[in-house]
Design a protein around this motif. Structure first.
Motif, PDB file in Angstrom:
ATOM      1  N   GLN A 226       0.800  -1.209   0.000  1.00  0.00           N
ATOM      2  CA  GLN A 226       0.000   0.000   0.000  1.00  0.00           C
ATOM      3  C   GLN A 226       0.842   1.273   0.000  1.00  0.00           C
ATOM      4  O   GLN A 226       0.337   2.347  -0.268  1.00  0.00           O
ATOM      5  CB  GLN A 226      -0.932  -0.002   1.218  1.00  0.00           C
ATOM      6  N   ALA A 227       2.113   1.168   0.351  1.00  0.00           N
ATOM      7  CA  ALA A 227       2.980   2.343   0.420  1.00  0.00           C
ATOM      8  C   ALA A 227       3.143   2.961  -0.966  1.00  0.00           C
ATOM      9  O   ALA A 227       3.226   2.262  -1.968  1.00  0.00           O
ATOM     10  CB  ALA A 227       4.337   1.968   0.992  1.00  0.00           C
ATOM     11  N   ALA A 228       3.167   4.253  -1.007  1.00  0.00           N
ATOM     12  CA  ALA A 228       3.292   4.968  -2.277  1.00  0.00           C
ATOM     13  C   ALA A 228       4.675   5.598  -2.381  1.00  0.00           C
ATOM     14  O   ALA A 228       5.362   5.804  -1.378  1.00  0.00           O
ATOM     15  CB  ALA A 228       2.229   6.051  -2.362  1.00  0.00           C
ATOM     16  N   GLU A 229       5.077   5.872  -3.615  1.00  0.00           N
ATOM     17  CA  GLU A 229       6.294   6.652  -3.853  1.00  0.00           C
ATOM     18  C   GLU A 229       5.868   7.999  -4.431  1.00  0.00           C
ATOM     19  O   GLU A 229       5.239   8.049  -5.481  1.00  0.00           O
ATOM     20  CB  GLU A 229       7.257   5.957  -4.809  1.00  0.00           C
ATOM     21  N   ILE A 230       6.213   9.050  -3.729  1.00  0.00           N
ATOM     22  CA  ILE A 230       5.838  10.395  -4.138  1.00  0.00           C
ATOM     23  C   ILE A 230       7.057  11.055  -4.783  1.00  0.00           C
ATOM     24  O   ILE A 230       8.086  11.232  -4.141  1.00  0.00           O
ATOM     25  CB  ILE A 230       5.365  11.221  -2.926  1.00  0.00           C
ATOM     26  N   ARG A 231       6.931  11.403  -6.041  1.00  0.00           N
ATOM     27  CA  ARG A 231       8.042  12.014  -6.769  1.00  0.00           C
ATOM     28  C   ARG A 231       7.880  13.530  -6.751  1.00  0.00           C
ATOM     29  O   ARG A 231       6.846  14.050  -7.163  1.00  0.00           O
ATOM     30  CB  ARG A 231       8.067  11.499  -8.207  1.00  0.00           C
TER      31      ARG A 231
ATOM     32  N   GLY B 143      -0.698  14.233 -13.653  1.00  0.00           N
ATOM     33  CA  GLY B 143      -0.282  12.866 -13.963  1.00  0.00           C
ATOM     34  C   GLY B 143       0.258  12.113 -12.767  1.00  0.00           C
ATOM     35  O   GLY B 143       0.895  11.065 -12.917  1.00  0.00           O
ATOM     36  N   ALA B 144      -0.012  12.625 -11.573  1.00  0.00           N
ATOM     37  CA  ALA B 144       0.527  12.007 -10.355  1.00  0.00           C
ATOM     38  C   ALA B 144       0.106  10.550 -10.248  1.00  0.00           C
ATOM     39  O   ALA B 144      -1.080  10.219 -10.379  1.00  0.00           O
ATOM     40  CB  ALA B 144       0.056  12.781  -9.129  1.00  0.00           C
ATOM     41  N   ALA B 145       1.079   9.679  -9.992  1.00  0.00           N
ATOM     42  CA  ALA B 145       0.786   8.259  -9.821  1.00  0.00           C
ATOM     43  C   ALA B 145       0.099   8.001  -8.488  1.00  0.00           C
ATOM     44  O   ALA B 145      -0.668   7.054  -8.350  1.00  0.00           O
ATOM     45  CB  ALA B 145       2.076   7.443  -9.919  1.00  0.00           C
ATOM     46  N   SER B 146       0.376   8.865  -7.514  1.00  0.00           N
ATOM     47  CA  SER B 146      -0.205   8.711  -6.171  1.00  0.00           C
ATOM     48  C   SER B 146      -0.758  10.051  -5.706  1.00  0.00           C
ATOM     49  O   SER B 146      -0.204  10.682  -4.804  1.00  0.00           O
ATOM     50  CB  SER B 146       0.858   8.201  -5.193  1.00  0.00           C
TER      51      SER B 146
END
Length: 252
Positions: free
Chosen positions: A23-28, A223-226
């Motif tokens: 469930q953890a996200a990677e925030i760029r 376009g954020a993935a998370s």
């Protein structure tokens, strides 16, 4: 039975860890360098508290513009409001979920141990710049302002031959640290402070009458993935503890 219970407990614990990791996200994050000192520490705190990873890429405003324009993927952009405004119009940053993180002023630096010039007034700053062996500043927000300030002070032509400009603050401060004479460096006060352990000395901010502040604002990219995690990170960056951390690094 005891062994079976222990095995079952271990499996449950491992399963919980696996679900958490899944469930953890990677925030760029694409960010201006002026907020780097506090942002790095805050990103680590956020990771520790939430399990979400934060990947930070720092660059000057012109480079950030190029990265976003050419389609580099990211969840959050941190830059001056004018940059975000342009990208909102272009559909590359969402109009909502924007938040101001604080503002950063312009400062003057010399290498550690070098005599600190008097910059307490506009006239004193002007004299210090004219007397310096060399003048070094960047091509980003602070450098653009300082170049115009030299014109206002009427000394742009007089110092042109001894002026060196670099794309970012890091190169400016490395130049000053390695200097042998009377070099003056100009840049964001936060970046200067971050280099004091490497051999740089903050002389002080520009005089109040001619000081310039750049505000830094965070915005979510479409376009954020998370996107939810990105919004949560921005909310965290505007919380009282985060504001205190920014203030301690010079972002007010």
């Amino acid at each position: 039975k005891h062994a079976v219970k222990n095995i079952s407990a271990t499996m449950v614990a491992l399963l919980a860890l696996w679900v958490s990791a899944a469930q953890a996200a990677e925030i760029r994050v694409l960010s201006a360098g002026a907020v780097e000192p506090a942002l790095v520490a805050l990103a680590e705190t956020f990771r520790r508290d939430t399990g979400n990873q934060v990947s930070l890429t720092f660059a000057t405003a012109p480079v950030l513009r190029r990265k976003v324009t050419t389609g580099e993927a990211a969840d959050i952009l941190i830059a001056p409001p004018a940059v975000l405004d342009d990208f909102v119009k272009a559909g590359k940053v969402l109009a909502e979920d924007r938040a101001a993180l604080g503002r950063v002023g312009v400062g003057v630096a010399v290498r550690a141990g070098a005599p600190a010039p008097d910059i307490s007034t506009p006239d004193a700053l002007k004299e210090a710049v004219l007397r310096a062996d060399s003048l070094v500043y960047n091509e980003a927000s602070t450098g653009i302002y300082f170049a115009k300030l030299l014109e206002r002070l009427g000394i742009a032509d007089a110092v042109k031959a001894k002026t060196t400009r670099y794309p970012d603050g890091a190169a400016v401060f490395e130049h000053v640290i390695k200097g042998k004479g009377s070099e003056i460096g100009v840049g964001a006060t936060t970046e200067i402070v971050s280099y004091t352990k490497k051999g740089l000395q903050l002389v002080g901010p520009l005089p109040a009458e001619i000081q310039s502040y750049t505000t830094y604002t965070a915005g979510v990219m479409p376009g954020a993935a998370s996107p939810d995690a990105a919004r949560a990170f921005i909310r965290f960056l505007t919380s009282p503890p985060a504001k205190a951390a920014f203030a301690a690094s010079g972002v007010n």
